[in-house]
Design a protein around this motif. Structure first.
Motif, PDB file in Angstrom:
ATOM      1  N   LEU A  41       0.828  -1.223   0.325  1.00 11.52           N
ATOM      2  CA  LEU A  41       0.053  -0.203  -0.063  1.00 11.52           C
ATOM      3  C   LEU A  41       0.917   1.360  -0.102  1.00 11.52           C
ATOM      4  O   LEU A  41       0.607   2.123  -0.802  1.00 11.52           O
ATOM      5  CB  LEU A  41      -1.034   0.142   1.182  1.00 11.52           C
ATOM      6  N   PHE A  42       1.859   1.430   0.711  1.00 10.16           N
ATOM      7  CA  PHE A  42       2.764   2.428   0.801  1.00 10.16           C
ATOM      8  C   PHE A  42       3.460   2.457  -0.456  1.00 10.16           C
ATOM      9  O   PHE A  42       3.673   4.019  -0.935  1.00 10.16           O
ATOM     10  CB  PHE A  42       3.725   2.517   2.032  1.00 10.16           C
ATOM     11  N   SER A  43       3.873   1.495  -1.251  1.00 13.48           N
ATOM     12  CA  SER A  43       4.650   1.515  -2.284  1.00 13.48           C
ATOM     13  C   SER A  43       3.493   2.163  -3.279  1.00 13.48           C
ATOM     14  O   SER A  43       3.947   2.908  -4.180  1.00 13.48           O
ATOM     15  CB  SER A  43       4.854   0.158  -2.774  1.00 13.48           C
ATOM     16  N   GLN A  44       2.356   1.776  -3.527  1.00 11.43           N
ATOM     17  CA  GLN A  44       1.350   2.221  -4.351  1.00 11.43           C
ATOM     18  C   GLN A  44       1.080   3.582  -4.202  1.00 11.43           C
ATOM     19  O   GLN A  44       0.743   4.535  -5.240  1.00 11.43           O
ATOM     20  CB  GLN A  44       0.049   1.499  -4.357  1.00 11.43           C
ATOM     21  N   LEU A  45       1.220   4.406  -2.959  1.00  6.29           N
ATOM     22  CA  LEU A  45       0.778   5.533  -2.618  1.00  6.29           C
ATOM     23  C   LEU A  45       1.768   6.617  -2.702  1.00  6.29           C
ATOM     24  O   LEU A  45       1.707   7.669  -2.983  1.00  6.29           O
ATOM     25  CB  LEU A  45      -0.064   5.623  -1.272  1.00  6.29           C
ATOM     26  N   ALA A  46       2.867   6.264  -2.445  1.00  3.31           N
ATOM     27  CA  ALA A  46       4.061   7.081  -2.120  1.00  3.31           C
ATOM     28  C   ALA A  46       5.468   6.746  -2.701  1.00  3.31           C
ATOM     29  O   ALA A  46       6.219   7.731  -3.108  1.00  3.31           O
ATOM     30  CB  ALA A  46       4.189   7.267  -0.693  1.00  3.31           C
TER      31      ALA A  46
ATOM     32  N   LEU B 157      -7.700   0.389  -0.158  1.00  2.00           N
ATOM     33  CA  LEU B 157      -8.396   1.200  -1.235  1.00  2.00           C
ATOM     34  C   LEU B 157      -9.693   0.970  -1.755  1.00  2.00           C
ATOM     35  O   LEU B 157     -10.582   1.758  -1.905  1.00  2.00           O
ATOM     36  CB  LEU B 157      -7.194   1.175  -2.407  1.00  2.00           C
ATOM     37  N   MET B 158     -10.017  -0.431  -2.018  1.00  2.00           N
ATOM     38  CA  MET B 158     -11.305  -0.878  -2.158  1.00  2.00           C
ATOM     39  C   MET B 158     -12.304  -0.256  -1.045  1.00  2.00           C
ATOM     40  O   MET B 158     -13.299  -0.031  -1.020  1.00  2.00           O
ATOM     41  CB  MET B 158     -11.396  -2.353  -2.273  1.00  2.00           C
ATOM     42  N   ILE B 159     -11.711  -0.601   0.517  1.00  2.00           N
ATOM     43  CA  ILE B 159     -12.616  -0.400   1.432  1.00  2.00           C
ATOM     44  C   ILE B 159     -12.911   1.284   1.191  1.00  2.00           C
ATOM     45  O   ILE B 159     -14.194   1.707   1.390  1.00  2.00           O
ATOM     46  CB  ILE B 159     -12.123  -0.699   2.734  1.00  2.00           C
ATOM     47  N   ARG B 160     -11.986   1.938   1.146  1.00  2.00           N
ATOM     48  CA  ARG B 160     -12.253   3.474   0.915  1.00  2.00           C
ATOM     49  C   ARG B 160     -13.173   3.924   0.114  1.00  2.00           C
ATOM     50  O   ARG B 160     -13.869   4.735   0.275  1.00  2.00           O
ATOM     51  CB  ARG B 160     -10.769   4.189   0.745  1.00  2.00           C
ATOM     52  N   ASP B 161     -12.986   3.246  -1.085  1.00  2.00           N
ATOM     53  CA  ASP B 161     -13.763   3.629  -2.275  1.00  2.00           C
ATOM     54  C   ASP B 161     -15.337   3.341  -2.110  1.00  2.00           C
ATOM     55  O   ASP B 161     -16.070   3.998  -2.272  1.00  2.00           O
ATOM     56  CB  ASP B 161     -13.361   3.016  -3.662  1.00  2.00           C
TER      57      ASP B 161
ATOM     58  N   GLN C 247      -5.591   7.027   8.485  1.00  2.00           N
ATOM     59  CA  GLN C 247      -6.183   8.319   8.165  1.00  2.00           C
ATOM     60  C   GLN C 247      -5.392   9.010   7.221  1.00  2.00           C
ATOM     61  O   GLN C 247      -6.124   9.767   6.050  1.00  2.00           O
ATOM     62  CB  GLN C 247      -5.838   9.450   9.370  1.00  2.00           C
ATOM     63  N   SER C 248      -4.295   8.462   6.799  1.00  2.00           N
ATOM     64  CA  SER C 248      -3.613   9.016   5.285  1.00  2.00           C
ATOM     65  C   SER C 248      -4.385   8.643   4.281  1.00  2.00           C
ATOM     66  O   SER C 248      -4.295   9.300   3.069  1.00  2.00           O
ATOM     67  CB  SER C 248      -2.074   8.652   5.458  1.00  2.00           C
ATOM     68  N   ILE C 249      -4.991   7.440   4.025  1.00  2.00           N
ATOM     69  CA  ILE C 249      -5.634   6.930   3.120  1.00  2.00           C
ATOM     70  C   ILE C 249      -6.793   7.793   2.778  1.00  2.00           C
ATOM     71  O   ILE C 249      -7.301   7.938   1.368  1.00  2.00           O
ATOM     72  CB  ILE C 249      -5.826   5.358   3.024  1.00  2.00           C
ATOM     73  N   ALA C 250      -7.566   8.211   3.749  1.00  2.00           N
ATOM     74  CA  ALA C 250      -8.762   8.869   3.550  1.00  2.00           C
ATOM     75  C   ALA C 250      -8.710  10.221   3.482  1.00  2.00           C
ATOM     76  O   ALA C 250      -9.853  11.141   3.494  1.00  2.00           O
ATOM     77  CB  ALA C 250      -9.515   8.328   4.678  1.00  2.00           C
ATOM     78  N   TRP C 251      -7.334  10.840   4.010  1.00  2.00           N
ATOM     79  CA  TRP C 251      -7.316  12.336   4.207  1.00  2.00           C
ATOM     80  C   TRP C 251      -7.655  13.120   3.189  1.00  2.00           C
ATOM     81  O   TRP C 251      -8.592  13.930   3.078  1.00  2.00           O
ATOM     82  CB  TRP C 251      -5.518  12.693   4.304  1.00  2.00           C
ATOM     83  N   ASP C 252      -7.438  12.930   1.758  1.00  2.00           N
ATOM     84  CA  ASP C 252      -7.854  13.728   0.591  1.00  2.00           C
ATOM     85  C   ASP C 252      -9.476  13.931   0.370  1.00  2.00           C
ATOM     86  O   ASP C 252     -10.040  14.785   0.155  1.00  2.00           O
ATOM     87  CB  ASP C 252      -7.437  13.334  -0.735  1.00  2.00           C
ATOM     88  N   HIS C 253     -10.150  12.471   0.763  1.00  2.00           N
ATOM     89  CA  HIS C 253     -11.659  12.448   0.719  1.00  2.00           C
ATOM     90  C   HIS C 253     -12.261  13.119   1.783  1.00  2.00           C
ATOM     91  O   HIS C 253     -13.367  14.045   1.685  1.00  2.00           O
ATOM     92  CB  HIS C 253     -11.963  11.142   0.493  1.00  2.00           C
ATOM     93  N   LEU C 254     -11.522  13.250   3.008  1.00  2.00           N
ATOM     94  CA  LEU C 254     -11.998  13.853   4.139  1.00  2.00           C
ATOM     95  C   LEU C 254     -12.148  15.601   3.872  1.00  2.00           C
ATOM     96  O   LEU C 254     -12.688  16.114   4.266  1.00  2.00           O
ATOM     97  CB  LEU C 254     -11.144  13.794   5.502  1.00  2.00           C
ATOM     98  N   THR C 255     -10.766  16.150   3.400  1.00  2.00           N
ATOM     99  CA  THR C 255     -10.767  17.454   2.916  1.00  2.00           C
ATOM    100  C   THR C 255     -11.756  17.686   1.932  1.00  2.00           C
ATOM    101  O   THR C 255     -12.330  19.090   2.108  1.00  2.00           O
ATOM    102  CB  THR C 255      -9.172  17.610   2.568  1.00  2.00           C
ATOM    103  N   ARG C 256     -11.956  16.866   0.926  1.00  2.00           N
ATOM    104  CA  ARG C 256     -12.906  17.285  -0.049  1.00  2.00           C
ATOM    105  C   ARG C 256     -14.613  17.405   0.473  1.00  2.00           C
ATOM    106  O   ARG C 256     -15.429  17.583  -0.158  1.00  2.00           O
ATOM    107  CB  ARG C 256     -12.913  16.508  -1.320  1.00  2.00           C
TER     108      ARG C 256
ATOM    109  N   SER D 162       4.644  12.620  10.145  1.00  2.00           N
ATOM    110  CA  SER D 162       3.144  12.369   9.905  1.00  2.00           C
ATOM    111  C   SER D 162       2.921  11.784   8.722  1.00  2.00           C
ATOM    112  O   SER D 162       3.338  12.814   7.719  1.00  2.00           O
ATOM    113  CB  SER D 162       2.328  13.252  10.653  1.00  2.00           C
ATOM    114  N   LEU D 163       2.093  11.033   8.263  1.00  2.00           N
ATOM    115  CA  LEU D 163       1.660  10.755   6.818  1.00  2.00           C
ATOM    116  C   LEU D 163       0.535  11.679   6.399  1.00  2.00           C
ATOM    117  O   LEU D 163       0.122  11.511   5.120  1.00  2.00           O
ATOM    118  CB  LEU D 163       1.194   9.188   6.783  1.00  2.00           C
ATOM    119  N   VAL D 164      -0.304  12.518   7.321  1.00  2.00           N
ATOM    120  CA  VAL D 164      -1.483  13.380   7.011  1.00  2.00           C
ATOM    121  C   VAL D 164      -0.924  14.631   7.265  1.00  2.00           C
ATOM    122  O   VAL D 164       0.038  14.972   8.039  1.00  2.00           O
ATOM    123  CB  VAL D 164      -2.549  12.873   7.741  1.00  2.00           C
ATOM    124  N   LEU D 165      -1.564  15.584   6.599  1.00  2.00           N
ATOM    125  CA  LEU D 165      -1.370  17.055   6.692  1.00  2.00           C
ATOM    126  C   LEU D 165      -2.253  17.472   7.866  1.00  2.00           C
ATOM    127  O   LEU D 165      -3.649  17.536   7.744  1.00  2.00           O
ATOM    128  CB  LEU D 165      -2.123  17.692   5.507  1.00  2.00           C
TER     129      LEU D 165
END
Length: 290
Positions: free
Chosen positions: A100-105, A215-219, A232-241, A286-289
């Motif tokens: 997962l970290f490989s795919q995202l970062a 990623l499937m769970i988030r979507d 939280q890092s995986i959901a962060w963009d969707h939380l901010t939007r 931190s992995l999130v902003l």
């Protein structure tokens, strides 16, 4: 103990015979044989059995090889660096990183690293299993909450929190008694409550979907299928939007990411550079902003 004899023993053991070791190193078979014999004499044990079908390590030889292979590699790299004046990182850097970290970062991180260190080539393997750095010839491993291992050293470069999220259309239960909620969970999920914000909200997830990746769970959560427990890092963009709403943080649970390597005192320039570079990508650890 003669370091040259130990080096030649490792050379013969690695190549599987005197002839192959001689061709690989340019040293004569007589020299290699003599140094191994001298080493056996010093230790008082047989290291290699010489038979009609070739050479085979004895139990003592296998033990010596296992215990000295890593340190000998460090010494060889250090001597090469001093001899050639290698102050700049160079060569191939092999990294094992969680999928997962490989795919995202890791794509972006490695691109920046190669731009900063053009003499280094990087190979990343997305591996969730525990790789053996020495046996599989990896320079670096990234692991989540690694167990104590005296053979590995490194640094924690970032931390993440586990949160429960859901689409705005999914109604958040009120605090109080344990509340049942429709949930999206991992395929391997076992019945357990989600305790949020030091017990102010306790949820009993009712699995509606079982999926095999975050990623499937988030979507699925964005699509309104139910509540989900995610880093939280995986959901962060969707939380901010506003695609997702955070219901709370799981109490007492934190995911720490470590960058690990085998060299204790003599990490190679490329390893040292990557460790420093990776840590610099997360100055707040931190992995999130925010």
């Amino acid at each position: 103990m003669d370091l040259n004899a130990l080096t030649d023993f490792a050379l013969v053991a690695t190549n599987g015979g005197l002839g192959k070791a001689s061709r690989a190193s340019g040293k004569s078979k007589a020299t290699l044989s003599r140094r191994i014999a001298d080493l056996e004499e010093q230790l008082g044990v047989r290291l290699i059995e010489r038979g009609a079908r070739g050479l085979k390590l004895t139990e003592a030889g296998e033990m010596l090889m296992a215990r000295t292979e890593g340190p000998m590699h460090e010494v060889t790299e250090a001597m090469t660096a001093v001899r050639e004046g290698l102050s700049a990182p160079r060569g191939r850097l092999r990294i094992a990183s969680p999928a997962l970290f490989s795919q995202l970062a890791m794509g972006k991180i490695c691109a920046r690293f190669c731009a900063a260190y053009p003499e280094v080539t990087v190979e990343v393997m997305a591996e969730d299993r525990m790789v053996d750095l020495v046996e599989e010839q990896f320079d670096v491993a990234i692991r989540i909450n690694p167990s104590a291992d005296s053979s590995l050293v490194g640094r924690c470069f970032a931390k993440d929190r586990l949160v429960v999220v859901a689409a705005p259309s999914v109604r958040k239960p009120a605090s109080g008694a344990v509340r049942s909620v429709p949930a999206i969970v991992f395929s391997s999920f076992q019945p357990t409550n989600w305790t949020l914000d030091d017990g102010r909200l306790v949820l009993d997830p009712d699995p509606r979907l079982r999926l095999s990746s975050f990623l499937m769970i988030r979507d699925a959560a964005v699509a309104g299928a139910g509540a989900a427990l995610l880093p939280q890092s995986i959901a962060w963009d969707h939380l901010t939007r506003g695609d997702l709403v955070q219901w709370g943080t799981v109490s007492g649970v934190e995911a720490a990411l470590w960058v690990l390597h085998t060299s204790r005192r003599l990490p190679s320039p490329k390893v040292r550079a990557f460790v420093e570079f990776l840590c610099a990508q997360y100055p707040e650890a931190s992995l999130v902003l925010g």
